[in-house]
Structure formats: structure tokens, C-alpha cells
Design a protein around this motif. Structure first.
Motif, PDB file in Angstrom:
ATOM      1  N   THR A 113       2.251  -5.541  13.890  1.00 52.68           N
ATOM      2  CA  THR A 113       3.602  -5.077  14.219  1.00 52.68           C
ATOM      3  C   THR A 113       4.662  -5.952  13.558  1.00 52.68           C
ATOM      4  O   THR A 113       5.655  -5.454  12.998  1.00 52.68           O
ATOM      5  CB  THR A 113       3.802  -5.082  15.748  1.00 52.68           C
ATOM      6  OG1 THR A 113       2.774  -4.303  16.364  1.00 52.68           O
ATOM      7  CG2 THR A 113       5.154  -4.508  16.127  1.00 52.68           C
ATOM      8  N   LEU A 114       4.454  -7.275  13.621  1.00 54.17           N
ATOM      9  CA  LEU A 114       5.426  -8.212  13.043  1.00 54.17           C
ATOM     10  C   LEU A 114       5.504  -8.069  11.525  1.00 54.17           C
ATOM     11  O   LEU A 114       6.601  -8.041  10.942  1.00 54.17           O
ATOM     12  CB  LEU A 114       5.045  -9.641  13.427  1.00 54.17           C
ATOM     13  CG  LEU A 114       6.001 -10.747  12.963  1.00 54.17           C
ATOM     14  CD1 LEU A 114       7.400 -10.520  13.552  1.00 54.17           C
ATOM     15  CD2 LEU A 114       5.466 -12.118  13.350  1.00 54.17           C
ATOM     16  N   LYS A 115       4.349  -7.973  10.867  1.00 55.29           N
ATOM     17  CA  LYS A 115       4.329  -7.825   9.409  1.00 55.29           C
ATOM     18  C   LYS A 115       5.029  -6.535   8.981  1.00 55.29           C
ATOM     19  O   LYS A 115       5.812  -6.520   8.015  1.00 55.29           O
ATOM     20  CB  LYS A 115       2.883  -7.814   8.909  1.00 55.29           C
ATOM     21  CG  LYS A 115       2.146  -9.138   9.064  1.00 55.29           C
ATOM     22  CD  LYS A 115       2.638 -10.169   8.076  1.00 55.29           C
ATOM     23  CE  LYS A 115       1.791 -11.438   8.138  1.00 55.29           C
ATOM     24  NZ  LYS A 115       2.298 -12.490   7.213  1.00 55.29           N
ATOM     25  N   ALA A 116       4.736  -5.461   9.696  1.00 58.38           N
ATOM     26  CA  ALA A 116       5.359  -4.181   9.360  1.00 58.38           C
ATOM     27  C   ALA A 116       6.867  -4.247   9.561  1.00 58.38           C
ATOM     28  O   ALA A 116       7.648  -3.710   8.755  1.00 58.38           O
ATOM     29  CB  ALA A 116       4.753  -3.070  10.217  1.00 58.38           C
ATOM     30  N   ALA A 117       7.303  -4.918  10.636  1.00 56.43           N
ATOM     31  CA  ALA A 117       8.742  -5.047  10.900  1.00 56.43           C
ATOM     32  C   ALA A 117       9.420  -5.877   9.810  1.00 56.43           C
ATOM     33  O   ALA A 117      10.521  -5.536   9.346  1.00 56.43           O
ATOM     34  CB  ALA A 117       8.957  -5.684  12.270  1.00 56.43           C
ATOM     35  N   ASN A 118       8.775  -6.968   9.391  1.00 51.23           N
ATOM     36  CA  ASN A 118       9.347  -7.818   8.333  1.00 51.23           C
ATOM     37  C   ASN A 118       9.465  -7.059   7.016  1.00 51.23           C
ATOM     38  O   ASN A 118      10.474  -7.172   6.297  1.00 51.23           O
ATOM     39  CB  ASN A 118       8.493  -9.070   8.143  1.00 51.23           C
ATOM     40  CG  ASN A 118       8.622 -10.038   9.310  1.00 51.23           C
ATOM     41  OD1 ASN A 118       9.628 -10.017  10.032  1.00 51.23           O
ATOM     42  ND2 ASN A 118       7.625 -10.893   9.495  1.00 51.23           N
ATOM     43  N   ALA A 127       9.753  -3.857   6.694  1.00 50.03           N
ATOM     44  CA  ALA A 127      10.804  -2.846   6.846  1.00 50.03           C
ATOM     45  C   ALA A 127      12.185  -3.467   6.681  1.00 50.03           C
ATOM     46  O   ALA A 127      13.072  -2.901   6.020  1.00 50.03           O
ATOM     47  CB  ALA A 127      10.675  -2.174   8.213  1.00 50.03           C
ATOM     48  N   VAL A 128      12.395  -4.655   7.282  1.00 51.76           N
ATOM     49  CA  VAL A 128      13.694  -5.336   7.165  1.00 51.76           C
ATOM     50  C   VAL A 128      13.961  -5.734   5.715  1.00 51.76           C
ATOM     51  O   VAL A 128      15.074  -5.551   5.191  1.00 51.76           O
ATOM     52  CB  VAL A 128      13.728  -6.579   8.085  1.00 51.76           C
ATOM     53  CG1 VAL A 128      14.981  -7.413   7.803  1.00 51.76           C
ATOM     54  CG2 VAL A 128      13.700  -6.160   9.545  1.00 51.76           C
ATOM     55  N   SER A 129      12.932  -6.280   5.056  1.00 56.01           N
ATOM     56  CA  SER A 129      13.096  -6.688   3.650  1.00 56.01           C
ATOM     57  C   SER A 129      13.448  -5.498   2.775  1.00 56.01           C
ATOM     58  O   SER A 129      14.299  -5.587   1.874  1.00 56.01           O
ATOM     59  CB  SER A 129      11.806  -7.345   3.141  1.00 56.01           C
ATOM     60  OG  SER A 129      11.518  -8.510   3.883  1.00 56.01           O
ATOM     61  N   ASP A 140      13.035   3.136  -0.391  1.00 56.52           N
ATOM     62  CA  ASP A 140      11.950   4.120  -0.460  1.00 56.52           C
ATOM     63  C   ASP A 140      11.741   4.685   0.951  1.00 56.52           C
ATOM     64  O   ASP A 140      11.170   4.017   1.823  1.00 56.52           O
ATOM     65  CB  ASP A 140      10.670   3.456  -0.974  1.00 56.52           C
ATOM     66  CG  ASP A 140       9.557   4.472  -1.215  1.00 56.52           C
ATOM     67  OD1 ASP A 140       9.648   5.587  -0.671  1.00 56.52           O
ATOM     68  OD2 ASP A 140       8.593   4.137  -1.929  1.00 56.52           O
ATOM     69  N   THR A 141      12.230   5.886   1.172  1.00 58.35           N
ATOM     70  CA  THR A 141      12.163   6.487   2.513  1.00 58.35           C
ATOM     71  C   THR A 141      10.725   6.645   2.999  1.00 58.35           C
ATOM     72  O   THR A 141      10.414   6.400   4.171  1.00 58.35           O
ATOM     73  CB  THR A 141      12.846   7.867   2.514  1.00 58.35           C
ATOM     74  OG1 THR A 141      14.174   7.723   2.021  1.00 58.35           O
ATOM     75  CG2 THR A 141      12.886   8.441   3.920  1.00 58.35           C
ATOM     76  N   SER A 142       9.833   7.050   2.114  1.00 55.92           N
ATOM     77  CA  SER A 142       8.432   7.247   2.512  1.00 55.92           C
ATOM     78  C   SER A 142       7.794   5.937   2.954  1.00 55.92           C
ATOM     79  O   SER A 142       6.982   5.902   3.890  1.00 55.92           O
ATOM     80  CB  SER A 142       7.641   7.860   1.354  1.00 55.92           C
ATOM     81  OG  SER A 142       7.656   6.999   0.223  1.00 55.92           O
ATOM     82  N   LEU A 143       8.160   4.838   2.289  1.00 54.48           N
ATOM     83  CA  LEU A 143       7.622   3.530   2.673  1.00 54.48           C
ATOM     84  C   LEU A 143       8.132   3.123   4.052  1.00 54.48           C
ATOM     85  O   LEU A 143       7.367   2.634   4.895  1.00 54.48           O
ATOM     86  CB  LEU A 143       8.006   2.476   1.636  1.00 54.48           C
ATOM     87  CG  LEU A 143       7.565   1.031   1.952  1.00 54.48           C
ATOM     88  CD1 LEU A 143       6.049   0.953   2.079  1.00 54.48           C
ATOM     89  CD2 LEU A 143       8.078   0.067   0.885  1.00 54.48           C
ATOM     90  N   LEU A 144       9.433   3.335   4.282  1.00 57.83           N
ATOM     91  CA  LEU A 144       9.998   2.998   5.593  1.00 57.83           C
ATOM     92  C   LEU A 144       9.346   3.827   6.703  1.00 57.83           C
ATOM     93  O   LEU A 144       9.052   3.313   7.787  1.00 57.83           O
ATOM     94  CB  LEU A 144      11.508   3.233   5.581  1.00 57.83           C
ATOM     95  CG  LEU A 144      12.345   2.217   4.790  1.00 57.83           C
ATOM     96  CD1 LEU A 144      13.800   2.666   4.730  1.00 57.83           C
ATOM     97  CD2 LEU A 144      12.240   0.829   5.418  1.00 57.83           C
ATOM     98  N   ASP A 178       5.547   4.150  11.212  1.00 59.03           N
ATOM     99  CA  ASP A 178       4.330   4.731  11.800  1.00 59.03           C
ATOM    100  C   ASP A 178       3.328   3.644  12.167  1.00 59.03           C
ATOM    101  O   ASP A 178       2.646   3.729  13.198  1.00 59.03           O
ATOM    102  CB  ASP A 178       3.688   5.716  10.817  1.00 59.03           C
ATOM    103  CG  ASP A 178       4.460   7.024  10.717  1.00 59.03           C
ATOM    104  OD1 ASP A 178       5.274   7.287  11.630  1.00 59.03           O
ATOM    105  OD2 ASP A 178       4.247   7.765   9.737  1.00 59.03           O
ATOM    106  N   ILE A 179       3.224   2.620  11.315  1.00 59.69           N
ATOM    107  CA  ILE A 179       2.307   1.510  11.606  1.00 59.69           C
ATOM    108  C   ILE A 179       2.716   0.802  12.892  1.00 59.69           C
ATOM    109  O   ILE A 179       1.884   0.522  13.761  1.00 59.69           O
ATOM    110  CB  ILE A 179       2.276   0.516  10.424  1.00 59.69           C
ATOM    111  CG1 ILE A 179       1.603   1.161   9.205  1.00 59.69           C
ATOM    112  CG2 ILE A 179       1.544  -0.768  10.823  1.00 59.69           C
ATOM    113  CD1 ILE A 179       1.691   0.316   7.953  1.00 59.69           C
ATOM    114  N   GLN A 180       4.010   0.523  13.034  1.00 64.36           N
ATOM    115  CA  GLN A 180       4.495  -0.150  14.242  1.00 64.36           C
ATOM    116  C   GLN A 180       4.263   0.712  15.488  1.00 64.36           C
ATOM    117  O   GLN A 180       3.826   0.220  16.531  1.00 64.36           O
ATOM    118  CB  GLN A 180       5.987  -0.462  14.095  1.00 64.36           C
ATOM    119  CG  GLN A 180       6.310  -1.475  13.006  1.00 64.36           C
ATOM    120  CD  GLN A 180       7.802  -1.721  12.900  1.00 64.36           C
ATOM    121  OE1 GLN A 180       8.401  -2.340  13.776  1.00 64.36           O
ATOM    122  NE2 GLN A 180       8.412  -1.223  11.827  1.00 64.36           N
TER     123      GLN A 180
END
Length: 405
Positions: free
Chosen positions: A190-195, A197-199, A207-211, A216-218
Motif C-alpha cells: 500500500t505504501l509503495k503504491a501510494a508513493n 502515485a504521489v511521485s 499517465d491516467t492508466s498508471l494512476l 487498484d493496487i491500494q
């Protein structure tokens, strides 16, 4: 006449006397054998806690062994009637079982075995019994009598109950351990995915698909964590309390208040119908009843949420109704959630059954509710469609709830 021979009359008298002696010896031996067999039969009954009964369908006479008096807790000198065993000594909610046994034997002319609950008369406690009924036929195949063996199986039921609790607690402990081991990896994911996303948000070109993938991962990680917690709540059983009065009005109101936010959001109204003159209901299973009410209320809310035929003009509602019923209470929970298909009536109470798409749903709510109702409360849980556009769950709880004591 040869010397040493007896006169014919004396010989005949001697012979008759000997025949009478043999007859008496055999009679005494037979009586002794009957006494022995009866004693062995009584000992067998005492060992198995069972009794035997016979009902003559033509003479309408009813005979029972001493074991029946013991199983039903009756005084040995009390006259017994067939109707008493069919209805008066049986827990009211189970009289249909006894009636069905009688009908099946009469129609199929075959042995029938079934479990039901009785009210033991000497202490008014509920006991589980198993009864096997056999038809007795004449030469033309007509039933002339029914005989049965009734055995107290309460101890066996208690062992099954204890085993079920042990299995549930073991699964709860396993899930607790699993959740402990998964907690840190899920937090890292969760933390890695959030970081990430913020970066990515800080970049000029996004990149909307990446966000969306990171979100979805979180969400998946949170859902997995929540699911483990839900399973823990289901499988870890809390010890029951001492016998106390259960306030239906207060407890039901609390369940609705705990879900007030989601009900207001979905515009679901609720109605509590508890008569003021409702008889007191004492039970040591307050937590079990609270849990059942919560599970069934959640089920009703989710049924309304997923109902694709919701009509804006129609009021969506949940009705909680309680009334005195024979020796206990009848509780009905009705909703406007669209009802249930005929083919699903046999599967809704099975574990892991669910028609819901919500990831957090475990498919165990109705299964757990039915198990708690049957084992803890000695009651029944039934489901049916209603006339307000949904389903009604009906719980029957007898006042005497001391199977497990």
C-alpha cells in the motif's frame, strides 16, 4: 402282570404327574428366562438412555417402556397418551417434525428416523432425542401398529456443538496468524503504491492508466486486509454470559443506529415492531442474538443495494418484527430487496454462498446465522419471499435455551 410292574392306573397317574412336573419346570424356566430378558432389556435401555413404545392403530392403545418415562422425565405412575408424545411434550417448533414422521410411516410403510426436541417434564429443560419408528403390517400389508425406539441424544448434540466451536476457533486462530504475517507485506504494498502515485502526480505529464492501476493496487490491498478481519470476526467465538433478560426493542434499535449512515445514504427506512406487552425473554446467548441480528440486517441492506429493480417512488424499507410465539419468540426481518429465486432457496444457507459483487463479502453471513440459531439458541431460521417486494427471514427461538449448559 410281570413282577415289578405298576398297575396300569398307577402307571398312568405316575406318567401324568411326571408330565406335570416337566411342564412346571419348563414354565418356571420360561418365566426365569423372561425375567432375565426383561432385566437385560432394562439394563440396555439404561445404558443407551432409550425407551420403547408401541401404538396399536386399530385398538388405539399406547404402551411405553420404563425408558420412555426416564427420557421424557415423567413420573412412573403417570398415565400417558399418544397425543401427549406427539404434541404436548415436544418443543412447539418441532411438532411438525413428529407429525411428518407419523405421516411418512403411514404412507410409505417404512422405517423413519429423525431428530427433534422435547421438553423434559421433571425440570422443563429442552432435550434432543432421536426416534426410529417402525410400521407393523398384517398379512395384507396394512399397518396395524407402530413401534418406536426413542433415545436421548443431548450429550451427543453437546459434543457436536463443542466440536463445531473448536473447529471455528481453530480457523479463527489460523486466520489471526495469517493476518499477522500478511499485515506488514500489505502495508508495504500500500505504501509503495501510494508513493508511486504521489511521485507521478508531481510530473507534468500524467499517465491516467498508471494512476488507476496504482489506485487498484491500494484498494485491493485494503480489501484483502478487511476480508481477513471479517473472517476473524466470524470464526472467533466469544464466551457467553449469565442468563439475563434480552431487551429486543433496545437491541434492535442499536443495530439500526450502528448502520444509520449507510441507510440514510441509500434512503432506506426502518420500522421496529415490538409489542409493549411482550413477555420477558431470558437467555445466556445475548452476543449470539446480537450477532445474528447484525448479520441479517446487513443482508437486508445489501439486498436492497444490489436490487436492480429499485423503484424511486417506492419506499425501500426494513421491518423488524418481534412477537411471542408458543414457548419463545418469533422474529421476522423483512426487506424490499427484490426477493430470491426459487432455485436459490436450497443454497442460500450454505457456506460461502453469495450473489454479491462486493469484494468484502465473505458469503458466510446466513450460514453463520443459521448455525448460531440452531446450535446456540436451539431455534430455527427460515427464508421466504414476502408481499412487499423482498425476502423475510424468520427466526424461532424457544424460551428454554439450555441445551449447552
Amino acid at each position: 402282570m410281570i413282577k415289578g410292574d405298576l398297575p396300569r392306573d398307577d402307571y398312568r397317574e405316575k406318567k401324568l404327574q411326571r408330565l406335570e412336573e416337566i411342564k412346571n419346570e419348563r414354565k418356571e424356566a420360561g418365566v426365569g428366562q423372561l425375567i432375565f430378558e426383561k432385566e437385560m432389556f432394562n439394563q440396555l435401555q439404561a445404558m443407551t438412555n432409550a425407551g420403547v413404545w408401541t401404538f396399536d392403530t386399530q385398538a388405539m392403545t399406547f404402551h411405553v417402556s420404563g425408558g420412555i418415562y426416564e427420557v421424557y422425565g415423567l413420573p412412573q405412575d403417570q398415565a400417558v397418551k399418544y397425543e401427549d408424545f406427539l404434541f404436548n411434550y415436544v418443543v412447539p417448533e418441532d411438532t411438525w417434525v413428529v407429525e411428518k414422521i407419523r405421516q411418512d410411516v403411514m404412507s410409505n410403510k417404512q422405517q423413519v428416523t429423525c431428530d427433534f426436541r422435547i421438553i423434559r417434564q421433571r425440570d422443563r429443560k429442552i432435550r434432543w432425542v432421536q426416534s426410529s419408528v417402525f410400521p407393523i403390517l398384517d398379512d395384507d400389508g396394512n399397518i396395524i401398529a407402530m413401534t418406536g425406539v426413542t433415545m436421548d441424544t443431548t450429550d451427543h448434540k453437546n459434543k457436536e456443538f463443542e466440536k463445531s466451536l473448536e473447529e471455528l476457533n481453530s480457523m479463527g486462530e489460523m486466520l489471526n496468524l495469517l493476518g499477522h504475517h500478511w499485515k506488514q507485506p500489505l502495508q508495504i504494498i500500500t505504501l509503495k503504491a501510494a508513493n508511486l502515485a504521489v511521485s507521478h502526480e508531481l510530473k507534468k505529464e500524467k499517465d491516467t492508466s498508471l494512476l488507476n492501476a496504482l489506485n487498484d493496487i491500494q484498494e485491493s490491498a485494503r480489501d484483502l486486509s478487511n476480508t481477513i478481519q471479517e473472517y476473524r470476526k466470524i470464526f472467533i467465538t466469544a464466551p457467553e454470559e449469565k442468563n439475563r433478560i434480552f431487551d429486543f426493542q433496545q437491541q434492535i434499535q442499536k443495530q439500526f443506529m450502528d448502520r444509520q449512515e449507510v441507510m440514510e445514504k441509500e434512503n432506506i427506512k426502518y420500522y421496529i415492531q415490538v409489542p409493549q406487552n411482550l413477555n420477558d425473554f431470558s437467555t445466556p446467548h445475548t452476543r449470539s442474538i446480537q450477532r445474528i441480528f447484525g448479520e441479517l440486517l446487513d443482508n437486508a441492506i445489501e439486498a436492497i443495494q444490489r436490487n436492480t429493480n429499485r423503484i424511486k417512488q417506492r419506499e425501500d424499507k426494513i421491518i423488524f418484527r418481534v412477537e411471542d410465539y408458543k414457548l419463545g419468540k418469533k422474529i421476522e426481518i423483512s426487506d424490499t430487496g427484490g426477493g430470491i429465486l426459487d432455485g436459490d432457496f436450497w443454497t442460500v444457507f450454505k457456506p460461502f454462498y453469495s450473489t454479491k459483487q462486493d469484494r468484502n463479502n465473505t458469503g458466510l453471513g446466513l450460514f453463520i446465522s443459521k448455525m448460531l440459531t440452531n446450535l446456540h439458541l436451539q431455534g430455527t431460521l427460515e427464508l421466504g419471499n414476502n408481499d412487499i417486494g423482498g425476502t423475510t427471514l424468520t427466526i424461532y427461538i424457544p424460551q428454554i435455551v439450555e441445551l449447552h449448559s
